[in-house]
Design a protein around this motif. Structure first.
Motif, PDB file in Angstrom:
ATOM      1  N   VAL A  13       0.842  -1.194   0.000  1.00  0.00           N
ATOM      2  CA  VAL A  13       0.000   0.000   0.000  1.00  0.00           C
ATOM      3  C   VAL A  13       0.875   1.240   0.000  1.00  0.00           C
ATOM      4  O   VAL A  13       1.979   1.244   0.549  1.00  0.00           O
ATOM      5  N   MET A  14       0.372   2.300  -0.614  1.00  0.00           N
ATOM      6  CA  MET A  14       1.049   3.602  -0.602  1.00  0.00           C
ATOM      7  C   MET A  14      -0.002   4.696  -0.578  1.00  0.00           C
ATOM      8  O   MET A  14      -1.128   4.507  -1.044  1.00  0.00           O
ATOM      9  N   GLU A  15       0.370   5.830   0.011  1.00  0.00           N
ATOM     10  CA  GLU A  15      -0.547   6.969   0.041  1.00  0.00           C
ATOM     11  C   GLU A  15      -0.521   7.690  -1.301  1.00  0.00           C
ATOM     12  O   GLU A  15       0.512   7.763  -1.968  1.00  0.00           O
ATOM     13  N   SER A  16      -1.677   8.219  -1.680  1.00  0.00           N
ATOM     14  CA  SER A  16      -1.770   8.985  -2.932  1.00  0.00           C
ATOM     15  C   SER A  16      -1.336  10.418  -2.674  1.00  0.00           C
ATOM     16  O   SER A  16      -2.152  11.336  -2.594  1.00  0.00           O
ATOM     17  N   THR A  17      -0.023  10.628  -2.522  1.00  0.00           N
ATOM     18  CA  THR A  17       0.531  11.935  -2.211  1.00  0.00           C
ATOM     19  C   THR A  17       0.746  12.713  -3.502  1.00  0.00           C
ATOM     20  O   THR A  17       1.719  12.469  -4.222  1.00  0.00           O
ATOM     21  N   GLY A  18      -0.149  13.647  -3.793  1.00  0.00           N
ATOM     22  CA  GLY A  18      -0.009  14.451  -4.999  1.00  0.00           C
ATOM     23  C   GLY A  18       0.126  13.581  -6.234  1.00  0.00           C
ATOM     24  O   GLY A  18      -0.665  12.670  -6.481  1.00  0.00           O
ATOM     25  N   ILE A  19       1.175  13.848  -7.024  1.00  0.00           N
ATOM     26  CA  ILE A  19       1.471  13.034  -8.209  1.00  0.00           C
ATOM     27  C   ILE A  19       2.705  12.168  -7.987  1.00  0.00           C
ATOM     28  O   ILE A  19       3.117  11.439  -8.894  1.00  0.00           O
ATOM     29  N   TYR A  20       3.299  12.227  -6.781  1.00  0.00           N
ATOM     30  CA  TYR A  20       4.569  11.542  -6.557  1.00  0.00           C
ATOM     31  C   TYR A  20       4.426  10.030  -6.487  1.00  0.00           C
ATOM     32  O   TYR A  20       5.410   9.303  -6.623  1.00  0.00           O
ATOM     33  N   TRP A  21       3.211   9.536  -6.285  1.00  0.00           N
ATOM     34  CA  TRP A  21       3.021   8.095  -6.202  1.00  0.00           C
ATOM     35  C   TRP A  21       3.072   7.428  -7.582  1.00  0.00           C
ATOM     36  O   TRP A  21       3.264   6.210  -7.677  1.00  0.00           O
ATOM     37  N   LYS A  22       2.931   8.205  -8.639  1.00  0.00           N
ATOM     38  CA  LYS A  22       2.740   7.607  -9.967  1.00  0.00           C
ATOM     39  C   LYS A  22       3.983   6.874 -10.466  1.00  0.00           C
ATOM     40  O   LYS A  22       3.890   5.755 -10.977  1.00  0.00           O
ATOM     41  N   SER A  23       5.154   7.487 -10.343  1.00  0.00           N
ATOM     42  CA  SER A  23       6.361   6.809 -10.842  1.00  0.00           C
ATOM     43  C   SER A  23       6.737   5.589  -9.991  1.00  0.00           C
ATOM     44  O   SER A  23       7.107   4.548 -10.564  1.00  0.00           O
ATOM     45  N   PRO A  24       6.669   5.628  -8.644  1.00  0.00           N
ATOM     46  CA  PRO A  24       6.901   4.375  -7.896  1.00  0.00           C
ATOM     47  C   PRO A  24       5.872   3.300  -8.221  1.00  0.00           C
ATOM     48  O   PRO A  24       6.214   2.106  -8.285  1.00  0.00           O
ATOM     49  N   TYR A  25       4.616   3.703  -8.437  1.00  0.00           N
ATOM     50  CA  TYR A  25       3.588   2.723  -8.789  1.00  0.00           C
ATOM     51  C   TYR A  25       3.932   2.056 -10.121  1.00  0.00           C
ATOM     52  O   TYR A  25       3.805   0.839 -10.271  1.00  0.00           O
ATOM     53  N   ALA A  26       4.385   2.858 -11.103  1.00  0.00           N
ATOM     54  CA  ALA A  26       4.755   2.295 -12.399  1.00  0.00           C
ATOM     55  C   ALA A  26       5.953   1.360 -12.272  1.00  0.00           C
ATOM     56  O   ALA A  26       6.028   0.329 -12.958  1.00  0.00           O
ATOM     57  N   ALA A  27       6.923   1.695 -11.396  1.00  0.00           N
ATOM     58  CA  ALA A  27       8.082   0.821 -11.201  1.00  0.00           C
ATOM     59  C   ALA A  27       7.663  -0.511 -10.589  1.00  0.00           C
ATOM     60  O   ALA A  27       8.151  -1.576 -10.991  1.00  0.00           O
ATOM     61  N   LEU A  28       6.743  -0.469  -9.631  1.00  0.00           N
ATOM     62  CA  LEU A  28       6.248  -1.712  -9.040  1.00  0.00           C
ATOM     63  C   LEU A  28       5.429  -2.509 -10.055  1.00  0.00           C
ATOM     64  O   LEU A  28       5.504  -3.740 -10.104  1.00  0.00           O
ATOM     65  N   GLU A  29       4.647  -1.803 -10.863  1.00  0.00           N
ATOM     66  CA  GLU A  29       3.830  -2.474 -11.873  1.00  0.00           C
ATOM     67  C   GLU A  29       4.713  -3.177 -12.905  1.00  0.00           C
ATOM     68  O   GLU A  29       4.389  -4.269 -13.377  1.00  0.00           O
ATOM     69  N   ALA A  30       5.840  -2.557 -13.254  1.00  0.00           N
ATOM     70  CA  ALA A  30       6.763  -3.186 -14.198  1.00  0.00           C
ATOM     71  C   ALA A  30       7.365  -4.459 -13.623  1.00  0.00           C
ATOM     72  O   ALA A  30       7.748  -5.368 -14.368  1.00  0.00           O
ATOM     73  N   ALA A  31       7.453  -4.556 -12.283  1.00  0.00           N
ATOM     74  CA  ALA A  31       7.950  -5.760 -11.621  1.00  0.00           C
ATOM     75  C   ALA A  31       6.822  -6.733 -11.293  1.00  0.00           C
ATOM     76  O   ALA A  31       6.998  -7.634 -10.467  1.00  0.00           O
ATOM     77  N   ASP A  32       5.658  -6.529 -11.915  1.00  0.00           N
ATOM     78  CA  ASP A  32       4.486  -7.402 -11.723  1.00  0.00           C
ATOM     79  C   ASP A  32       3.975  -7.362 -10.287  1.00  0.00           C
ATOM     80  O   ASP A  32       3.566  -8.373  -9.721  1.00  0.00           O
TER      81      ASP A  32
END
Length: 407
Positions: free
Chosen positions: A63-82
């Protein structure tokens, strides 16, 4: 009260612009809980290291907090790792005593997630997230275009030209041609030749409206504004083409959405990239309306209803729904009836919001069932008979099922 653990391996991420604080709660085979904390930077190599560390722990929930737009790039990095992380609303986990550091934030997120007390927000697939960038920038451009058009109107009025009085759209084909001719310095008797014959105003009225005192400064500002307006219009056209090309595989859903009164092709495309085609992600129409922030607020205490102000939500979808509601309120449909029943006693703005809410609920069931819109106030059978009756009668007469009528 002790929280009961539903997950054995959870990770909480507190995301900031330049730092990501992670806390992992791992339940060992002997029943003890091990806590592991790490900190990562905000650059690409740090996000890659974060994804590798998370993957090595094989978590049941991230889980991660939706802090502004900063969550988007870490989310994409995790998504790339399935790894599909849950992005939770910071409003659900804030104001908890004792959390004064980023480490405490990450640990509290992991604790709540371990007990199953957090619900992730809707995150569309990567393709739609990329198209969102195009759709949202297009909305910004439309706002800029409206601002520049209003400014051009004011500059014309400042110079004494009252063309907006005799034409309904100052940026229609003939009106724009006349404005360009004025900017070029042509006399009024030449400018009036560009007026369309379909304009309701007489030639005398148009001629009088063209009379003004255009100074050099007026001409300079008007010319720059006209260039900027046409530049923005060309840019919006490019955004439209790119957006529709990205949704080429969803043309059936776009056609389905356009059966709704007030929804055109671009509006359907911009809505689709925001809410996605799969309504199972929301579960119900009420949850979708709550996520958008267009449903009435629920604030009741001691049996008394307090403010019903709408909550914050997806502003882009809400803006689209208000546009749809404005258009649908002028059609012969159930939405016009809804709008007219509320506008007198509740006011124009509340009536538009309520109509937009009804449109969103209708869209939810259309997408969930894959059905086109059918208006409850329209007798489709009667329309079909009215349209096809002459052809049916001609065919029945031709093949002898009914006798010919007349001499």
């Amino acid at each position: 009260m002790e929280l009961v653990a539903l997950y054995k391996r959870v990770i909480g991420l507190d995301v900031h612009q330049a730092q990501i604080t992670a806390c992992a709660l791992i339940e060992e085979s002997d029943g003890t809980t091990r806590r592991e904390q790490r900190q990562f930077g905000g650059f690409k190599r740090d996000r890659r290291a974060l994804a590798e560390w998370v993957a090595s722990l094989h978590p049941d929930c991230v889980v991660m907090e939706s802090t502004g737009i900063y969550w988007k790039s870490p989310y994409a990095a995790l998504e790339a790792a399935d790894i599909r992380a849950q992005v939770v609303n910071a409003r659900h986990v804030k104001n908890v005593p004792g959390r004064k550091t980023d480490v405490g934030d990450a640990q509290w997120l992991a604790t709540l997630a371990r007990a199953g007390l957090l619900r992730g927000s809707f995150i569309p697939p990567a393709k739609l997230r990329e198209l969102r960038l195009i759709a949202r920038q297009r909305q910004k451009l439309v706002g800029q275009l409206a601002s520049e058009k209003n400014r051009l109107h004011k500059v014309l009025a400042d110079s004494g030209v009252r063309l907006g009085v005799v034409v309904s759209d100052l940026h229609g084909q003939s009106a724009r041609a006349m404005v360009k001719a004025l900017i070029a310095g042509q006399p009024s008797h030449e400018v009036i030749k560009l007026a369309s014959a379909r304009l309701k105003a007489s030639r005398e009225e148009i001629f009088e409206a063209l009379q003004g005192d255009l100074s050099e400064s007026h001409g300079f500002v008007l010319e720059e504004l006209m260039h900027h307006i046409e530049e923005i219009e060309a840019r919006i056209a490019r955004f439209d083409a790119r957006l529709l090309a990205g949704l080429a595989s969803e043309r059936n859903i776009l056609a389905l959405l356009q059966t709704l009164p007030g929804v055109d092709l671009i509006g359907a495309a911009m809505l689709l990239v925001e809410i996605g085609p799969d309504m199972e992600a929301f579960g119900s129409a009420d949850r979708l309306a709550s996520w958008v922030g267009i449903c009435p607020g629920n604030n009741e205490s001691a049996g008394k209803r307090k403010s019903g102000q709408v909550r914050k939500g997806n502003l882009y979808v809400r803006r689209l729904l208000c546009e749809f509601a404005h258009a649908a309120s002028r059609t012969t449909s159930v939405f016009k009836t809804k709008f007219q029943s509320l506008v007198i006693r509740r006011g124009y703005k509340r009536a538009i919001i309520a109509t937009g809410h009804k449109i969103l609920r209708t869209i939810f069931f259309m997408l969930k069932r894959g059905e086109h819109y059918r208006d409850s106030t329209t007798d489709y059978e009667a329309l079909s008979v009215q349209r096809n009756a002459p052809r049916w009668i001609k065919a029945l007469t031709k093949y002898g099922f009914i006798a010919p009528v007349g001499p």
